[in-house]
Design an enzyme around this catalytic site. Structure first.
Site, PDB file in Angstrom:
ATOM      1  N   ASP A 136       0.833  -1.207   0.000  1.00 52.32           N
ATOM      2  CA  ASP A 136       0.000   0.000   0.000  1.00 52.32           C
ATOM      3  C   ASP A 136       0.868   1.256   0.000  1.00 52.32           C
ATOM      4  OD1 ASP A 136      -2.046  -1.749   0.623  1.00 52.32           O
ATOM      5  OD2 ASP A 136      -1.928  -1.308   2.774  1.00 52.32           O
TER       6      ASP A 136
HETATM    7  N1  URA Z   1      -1.137  -5.971   3.972  1.00 53.92           N
HETATM    8  C1  URA Z   1      -1.570  -4.707   3.981  1.00 53.92           C
HETATM    9  O1  URA Z   1      -2.555  -4.380   4.618  1.00 53.92           O
HETATM   10  N2  URA Z   1      -0.887  -3.801   3.265  1.00 53.92           N
HETATM   11  C2  URA Z   1       0.207  -4.094   2.538  1.00 53.92           C
HETATM   12  O2  URA Z   1       0.800  -3.216   1.910  1.00 53.92           O
HETATM   13  C3  URA Z   1       0.644  -5.417   2.545  1.00 53.92           C
HETATM   14  C4  URA Z   1      -0.043  -6.344   3.272  1.00 53.92           C
END
Ligand code: URA
Length: 233
Positions: free
Chosen positions: A101
């Site tokens: 993310d």
């Molecule tokens: N889980 C999440 O919530 N975000 C990420 O970037 C990777 C795994």
């Protein structure tokens, strides 16, 4: 090129394991037993246990410690900064393997090797990924056990996960969680499902391969051993 490096790049085994094969007399160069440390070129015929070794197309592999505030796309329609902008010049047509993310940090692999990218991200392979999570407040055994057993996201239980608390203080708790899927915002949503809000999230391991000491925002090439490890996960 050194014969052990050549064999490793052809996907035979790690360099060290290739030295062992050479020591055992199982490697031949143009029909005679290879010796440790000798050099070979494209013109040489190299065999292992009688089978000719084929040079695979050369791919590129990088490891990034992604900082937060970057999107994992090649081009962002909202004009935000992308992870591509952190790659060194001349990195070639590599792309990120899987996603982190915008607000997540940590381990991100880039390659132009579509087979490896596919293997690492296909849900059926259940490649494990470990994250460092920081939440506000504390977390009890009941919540930890729910996270371990699987919580419902989009009507489907998550796979079992491994979790351990690694540090606590008055305000925060730090944990390591290992998951074997890559659903959208999975770790954040798993913690939300047990009423905990993540304030920091960083991927620290893929399989057993650690991010190590690479600084935030920096990129390095993967070593032959790492490429071999990932392609055989
Ligand atoms: N889980 C999440 O919530 N975000 C990420 O970037 C990777 C795994």
């Amino acid at each position: 090129m050194r014969i052990n490096k050549y064999l490793a790049e052809c996907g035979i085994a790690s360099r060290r394991a290739c030295d062992k094969l050479i020591g055992e007399g199982r490697v031949k160069v143009n029909g005679r037993a290879a010796s440790l440390g000798e050099d070979v070129s494209e013109r040489d015929v190299v065999t292992v246990d009688g089978a000719q070794v084929e040079r695979k197309p050369v791919h590129r592999y990088f490891l990034m410690n992604k900082p937060k505030g970057y999107v994992c796309t090649v081009k962002d329609d909202k004009d935000r900064k992308t992870v591509m902008q952190l790659l060194p010049e001349g990195a070639g047509r590599v792309f990120p393997v899987g996603r982190l993310d915008f607000d997540t940090e940590g381990m991100l692999i880039f390659t132009d090797d579509g087979d490896l990218a596919f293997r690492l991200t296909h849900p059926k392979n259940e490649i494990s990924k470990t994250y460092l999570v920081k939440i506000e407040g504390s977390i009890g055994d009941a919540e930890l056990n729910r996270l371990r057993a699987g919580v419902e996201l989009d009507g489907k239980l998550t796979n079992k996960s491994r979790i351990k608390v690694v540090a606590t203080d008055k305000k925060f708790t730090k944990l390591h969680i290992t998951v074997t899927e890559g659903r959208n915002r999975q770790v954040r949503r798993m913690f939300e499902a047990v009423g905990k809000h993540i304030v920091f999230l960083k991927r620290i391991k893929i399989g057993e391969m650690p991010l190590g000491s690479l600084e935030r925002g920096k990129v390095r090439k993967l070593t032959q051993e790492e490429i071999f490890y990932l392609t055989n996960l």
